[in-house]
Design a protein around this motif. Structure first.
Motif, mmCIF file in Angstrom:
data_model
loop_
_atom_site.group_PDB
_atom_site.id
_atom_site.type_symbol
_atom_site.label_atom_id
_atom_site.label_comp_id
_atom_site.label_asym_id
_atom_site.label_seq_id
_atom_site.Cartn_x
_atom_site.Cartn_y
_atom_site.Cartn_z
ATOM 1 N N ILE A 14 0.844 -1.205 0.000
ATOM 2 C CA ILE A 14 0.000 0.000 0.000
ATOM 3 C C ILE A 14 0.874 1.248 0.000
ATOM 4 O O ILE A 14 0.632 2.209 -0.747
ATOM 5 N N LEU A 15 1.911 1.248 0.853
ATOM 6 C CA LEU A 15 2.827 2.390 0.911
ATOM 7 C C LEU A 15 3.535 2.578 -0.426
ATOM 8 O O LEU A 15 3.652 3.706 -0.922
ATOM 9 N N ARG A 16 3.961 1.480 -1.020
ATOM 10 C CA ARG A 16 4.640 1.533 -2.313
ATOM 11 C C ARG A 16 3.722 2.131 -3.378
ATOM 12 O O ARG A 16 4.144 2.966 -4.182
ATOM 13 N N ALA A 17 2.466 1.695 -3.379
ATOM 14 C CA ALA A 17 1.497 2.206 -4.345
ATOM 15 C C ALA A 17 1.270 3.705 -4.162
ATOM 16 O O ALA A 17 1.165 4.457 -5.137
ATOM 17 N N LYS A 18 1.205 4.146 -2.917
ATOM 18 C CA LYS A 18 0.994 5.578 -2.641
ATOM 19 C C LYS A 18 2.187 6.410 -3.116
ATOM 20 O O LYS A 18 2.018 7.517 -3.649
ATOM 21 N N LEU A 19 3.389 5.882 -2.933
ATOM 22 C CA LEU A 19 4.584 6.593 -3.394
ATOM 23 C C LEU A 19 4.571 6.716 -4.922
ATOM 24 O O LEU A 19 4.912 7.764 -5.473
ATOM 25 N N HIS A 20 4.169 5.643 -5.598
ATOM 26 C CA HIS A 20 4.073 5.697 -7.053
ATOM 27 C C HIS A 20 3.015 6.704 -7.500
ATOM 28 O O HIS A 20 3.212 7.437 -8.475
ATOM 29 N N GLN A 21 1.896 6.733 -6.804
ATOM 30 C CA GLN A 21 0.845 7.688 -7.152
ATOM 31 C C GLN A 21 1.339 9.119 -6.988
ATOM 32 O O GLN A 21 1.022 9.991 -7.808
ATOM 33 N N SER A 22 2.126 9.371 -5.963
ATOM 34 C CA SER A 22 2.691 10.712 -5.767
ATOM 35 C C SER A 22 3.598 11.085 -6.939
ATOM 36 O O SER A 22 3.590 12.231 -7.410
#
Length: 292
Positions: A14-22
């Motif tokens: 989830i954290l990885r996905a959020k970083l990619h979205q940023s």
């Protein structure tokens, strides 16, 4: 894996996905501030239709721009800000699709990431691009069939099969149908009520044999010019390329999946790839020479 380990993995994804979205938001902001409107393909654009979006792993940000804007966009990608975002820039869709860029852009869609509108291809166009990209990799990644599974399932009621299949050549149309057939075969995609279901199920044996061979070897292709100092890996990669992957060769030559032999496509693919491969080797050799 324990329950605690599974939960830790879920949180990390989830954290990885959020970083990619940023990073995606920052990339669109950078391009738009400089008068360029890109289209995002693959990666997040594929993950967004998964039941749990964070489970579809991706690394870079694939952005396509109108060919006329490519040079300006390349400057942005190579800027100090752009280098932080891991952008893979494309001039149009290159070999991934043959539909005119203006048509693709006019039919593209907007999906929001927080307060930032992100432009993606409409599902019918994205399915073609994802399929051809997977086939260009020789069908090496079995789990990527899930991209097609979830894209079709999430748009089943309104999916425009006429747009998806009838704007391209007969050969490319057949590529898409056979890829969907493989998704049915290995992941149980329901194609019983889809148009052309019989064509989807009629998968050539060579195609089944090739993908199953790729999945069983677990050796993914790596650029050979990056392995000049690793003789063992270099020979492993050379052996993997002999003979050339039959799927990849057919795509390289815009070939027909139903032809009786792959040999001529494989020979043609070697010839097509030879010049750019030699160029990369020469550049890598020059870079490896230590200057006094």
């Amino acid at each position: 894996m324990s329950v605690e380990d599974k939960e830790n993995e879920r949180r990390w994804l989830i954290l990885r996905a959020k970083l990619h979205q940023s990073s995606i938001k920052a990339a669109f902001k950078l391009f738009r501030e400089n008068g360029i409107e890109p289209i995002l393909i693959k990666g997040w654009a594929a993950a967004v239709v998964y039941p749990e979006k964070y489970k579809r792993i991706y690394n870079d940000i694939d952005l396509c721009v109108a060919p006329g804007w490519y040079a300006k966009a390349r400057v942005l990608v190579n800027s100090e800000e752009g280098k932080k975002l891991n952008i893979d820039l494309h001039a149009g869709l290159r070999h991934l699709d043959t539909v005119d860029w203006n048509d693709l852009f006019e039919n593209s869609r907007i999906i929001m990431i927080d307060d930032i509108p992100v432009r993606v291809l409409r599902p019918e166009d994205h399915l073609r691009v994802l399929c051809v990209h997977w086939l260009t990799d020789g069908g090496a990644y079995k789990d990527k069939l899930l991209d097609f599974f979830y894209l079709i399932e999430s748009n089943r009621l309104e999916f425009d099969w006429d747009r998806c299949l009838n704007l391209i050549s007969n050969n490319r149309r057949n590529w898409i149908l056979k890829t969907i057939g493989l998704t049915n075969k290995y992941y149980g995609l329901d194609i019983s009520e889809l148009p052309f279901a019989d064509e989807m199920k009629n998968i050539p044996q060579w195609l089944v044999k090739t993908v199953e061979s790729e999945w069983s070897t677990k050796i993914n292709l790596k650029p050979m010019h990056t392995l000049l100092k690793n003789k063992k890996e270099f020979w492993i990669q050379l052996k993997k390329r002999i003979p050339p992957n039959a799927i990849q060769a057919t795509i390289d030559m815009e070939g027909n999946f139903d032809d009786s032999t792959r040999m001529f496509y494989q020979i043609g693919s070697v010839l097509v790839r030879l010049k750019p491969s030699l160029k990369r080797f020469c550049s890598a050799l020059k870079a490896s020479v230590v200057k006094p």
